[in-house]
Design a protein around this motif. Sequence first.
Motif, mmCIF file in Angstrom:
data_model
loop_
_atom_site.group_PDB
_atom_site.id
_atom_site.type_symbol
_atom_site.label_atom_id
_atom_site.label_comp_id
_atom_site.label_asym_id
_atom_site.label_seq_id
_atom_site.Cartn_x
_atom_site.Cartn_y
_atom_site.Cartn_z
ATOM 1 N N LEU A 15 0.826 -1.205 0.000
ATOM 2 C CA LEU A 15 0.000 0.000 0.000
ATOM 3 C C LEU A 15 0.855 1.247 0.000
ATOM 4 O O LEU A 15 1.986 1.241 0.488
ATOM 5 C CB LEU A 15 -0.892 0.013 1.247
ATOM 6 C CG LEU A 15 -1.866 -1.161 1.400
ATOM 7 C CD1 LEU A 15 -2.519 -1.094 2.770
ATOM 8 C CD2 LEU A 15 -2.929 -1.122 0.311
ATOM 9 N N GLU A 16 0.301 2.351 -0.483
ATOM 10 C CA GLU A 16 0.997 3.622 -0.367
ATOM 11 C C GLU A 16 1.056 4.007 1.109
ATOM 12 O O GLU A 16 0.165 3.677 1.892
ATOM 13 C CB GLU A 16 0.275 4.692 -1.179
ATOM 14 C CG GLU A 16 0.368 4.464 -2.677
ATOM 15 C CD GLU A 16 0.044 5.707 -3.465
ATOM 16 O OE1 GLU A 16 0.062 6.799 -2.883
ATOM 17 O OE2 GLU A 16 -0.217 5.583 -4.667
ATOM 18 N N ALA A 52 10.392 6.489 0.218
ATOM 19 C CA ALA A 52 11.411 5.814 -0.577
ATOM 20 C C ALA A 52 11.373 4.304 -0.345
ATOM 21 O O ALA A 52 11.498 3.512 -1.287
ATOM 22 C CB ALA A 52 12.791 6.368 -0.240
ATOM 23 N N ALA A 53 11.205 3.880 0.918
ATOM 24 C CA ALA A 53 11.146 2.440 1.208
ATOM 25 C C ALA A 53 9.934 1.804 0.529
ATOM 26 O O ALA A 53 10.015 0.700 -0.020
ATOM 27 C CB ALA A 53 11.085 2.218 2.718
ATOM 28 N N TRP A 54 8.791 2.505 0.545
ATOM 29 C CA TRP A 54 7.596 1.990 -0.143
ATOM 30 C C TRP A 54 7.875 1.835 -1.636
ATOM 31 O O TRP A 54 7.459 0.842 -2.256
ATOM 32 C CB TRP A 54 6.431 2.949 0.071
ATOM 33 C CG TRP A 54 5.330 2.715 -0.922
ATOM 34 C CD1 TRP A 54 4.411 1.714 -0.927
ATOM 35 C CD2 TRP A 54 5.076 3.491 -2.109
ATOM 36 N NE1 TRP A 54 3.592 1.808 -2.031
ATOM 37 C CE2 TRP A 54 3.972 2.893 -2.771
ATOM 38 C CE3 TRP A 54 5.659 4.619 -2.664
ATOM 39 C CZ2 TRP A 54 3.464 3.406 -3.959
ATOM 40 C CZ3 TRP A 54 5.139 5.133 -3.844
ATOM 41 C CH2 TRP A 54 4.057 4.529 -4.479
ATOM 42 N N LEU A 107 16.255 -2.103 -11.276
ATOM 43 C CA LEU A 107 15.166 -2.256 -10.315
ATOM 44 C C LEU A 107 14.619 -0.892 -9.914
ATOM 45 O O LEU A 107 13.406 -0.735 -9.703
ATOM 46 C CB LEU A 107 15.647 -3.023 -9.079
ATOM 47 C CG LEU A 107 14.562 -3.417 -8.068
ATOM 48 C CD1 LEU A 107 13.445 -4.189 -8.747
ATOM 49 C CD2 LEU A 107 15.159 -4.248 -6.943
ATOM 50 N N ALA A 108 15.490 0.124 -9.826
ATOM 51 C CA ALA A 108 15.016 1.479 -9.516
ATOM 52 C C ALA A 108 14.054 1.971 -10.590
ATOM 53 O O ALA A 108 13.099 2.705 -10.307
ATOM 54 C CB ALA A 108 16.205 2.430 -9.385
ATOM 55 N N ALA A 113 6.796 6.408 -9.914
ATOM 56 C CA ALA A 113 7.333 7.750 -10.116
ATOM 57 C C ALA A 113 7.290 8.527 -8.801
ATOM 58 O O ALA A 113 6.276 8.534 -8.105
ATOM 59 C CB ALA A 113 6.524 8.483 -11.180
ATOM 60 N N THR A 114 8.421 9.134 -8.448
ATOM 61 C CA THR A 114 8.528 9.908 -7.212
ATOM 62 C C THR A 114 9.302 11.187 -7.503
ATOM 63 O O THR A 114 9.814 11.385 -8.604
ATOM 64 C CB THR A 114 9.253 9.109 -6.116
ATOM 65 O OG1 THR A 114 10.546 8.700 -6.603
ATOM 66 C CG2 THR A 114 8.465 7.866 -5.724
ATOM 67 N N ASP A 115 9.402 12.055 -6.490
ATOM 68 C CA ASP A 115 10.183 13.266 -6.682
ATOM 69 C C ASP A 115 11.670 12.910 -6.751
ATOM 70 O O ASP A 115 12.070 11.791 -6.424
ATOM 71 C CB ASP A 115 9.932 14.253 -5.534
ATOM 72 C CG ASP A 115 10.275 13.648 -4.185
ATOM 73 O OD1 ASP A 115 11.463 13.638 -3.822
ATOM 74 O OD2 ASP A 115 9.349 13.160 -3.510
ATOM 75 N N GLY A 116 12.485 13.886 -7.153
ATOM 76 C CA GLY A 116 13.900 13.611 -7.371
ATOM 77 C C GLY A 116 14.632 13.115 -6.142
ATOM 78 O O GLY A 116 15.432 12.176 -6.217
#
Length: 294
Positions: A15-16, A52-54, A107-108, A113-116
């Motif tokens: 989950l988020e 980041a872990a999620w 894998l990254a 999609a996330t912020d920088g």
Amino acid sequence: MPTPAEDPADALYALEPDRFVAERAALVAALRAAGDRAGAARVRALRKPTRAAWAVNAAVRADAAAAGELADAASALQAAQEGVLAGGEAAELRAAELRARAAADALAAAAPATDGATADKVRATLRAATVDPAVLAEVVDGRLVREQVASGFGGFGGMAAELPASAPPPSPRADRAAKAGAASAGAVRAGAAAAEQERAAEEERLGRERVEREAAAEAEREAAERQAAEREAAERRERLRVAREKEAAAEQAVAAARGELEQAEAALAARREQLDAAERRLADARERREQAED
């Protein structure tokens, strides 16, 4: 690649983060209702992952093949490092480092999609997994809670670039010249290595401080969410108590009304018996009058 164990709690880490606390509370309540208090306590102790872990957990679930390649590349890198320390070829270490970095980046790329800044943490965590077995185990399990950083590249950052590839043995004169040059170059490399170690140590310190700050902020958020959940639970308990009291009062009223009805029915039955007796007496009296008239 090993897959996460079949466990109801495993779904929480898919989950988020903003849904984690509410879903965890629901799962705890369900386990308690089922009588599994040990399971409820274990789920209640699960930590909410950072963003980041999620993202790392989501990447592992989204691309199992890339996660398996990360684990294989990490194993190959460790073997190559041990081989170089035992006098093996530097080329193997260089190839293993390149493969590990490529596996981490692949894998990254499967992460949401996330912020920088978060994307940088995802890549740093996956590269740390290639050199730290403990981090790798958390990553492939799909239950990472915090992003991770590694000091250098497993203690071998740049080592492959500095080690010479195998070559034919030099002539005596070339050997003496090489040794003389090596002494000077060795001093330069030693200074560069010391500077690199200091830089890596500083980066590690800053990274850990950032992680600690984020962990503290996350702990505060979790505490606030926990307090809100406890207040909501207390309100639900109070509503349940009031509802139960009203139900008990209604049951008492029903019981009283039923008792009054039973008394009224008993009185009515007695009145009916009296009426039947009076009607029988009336019938007898009429019969006797008619006989007297005849």
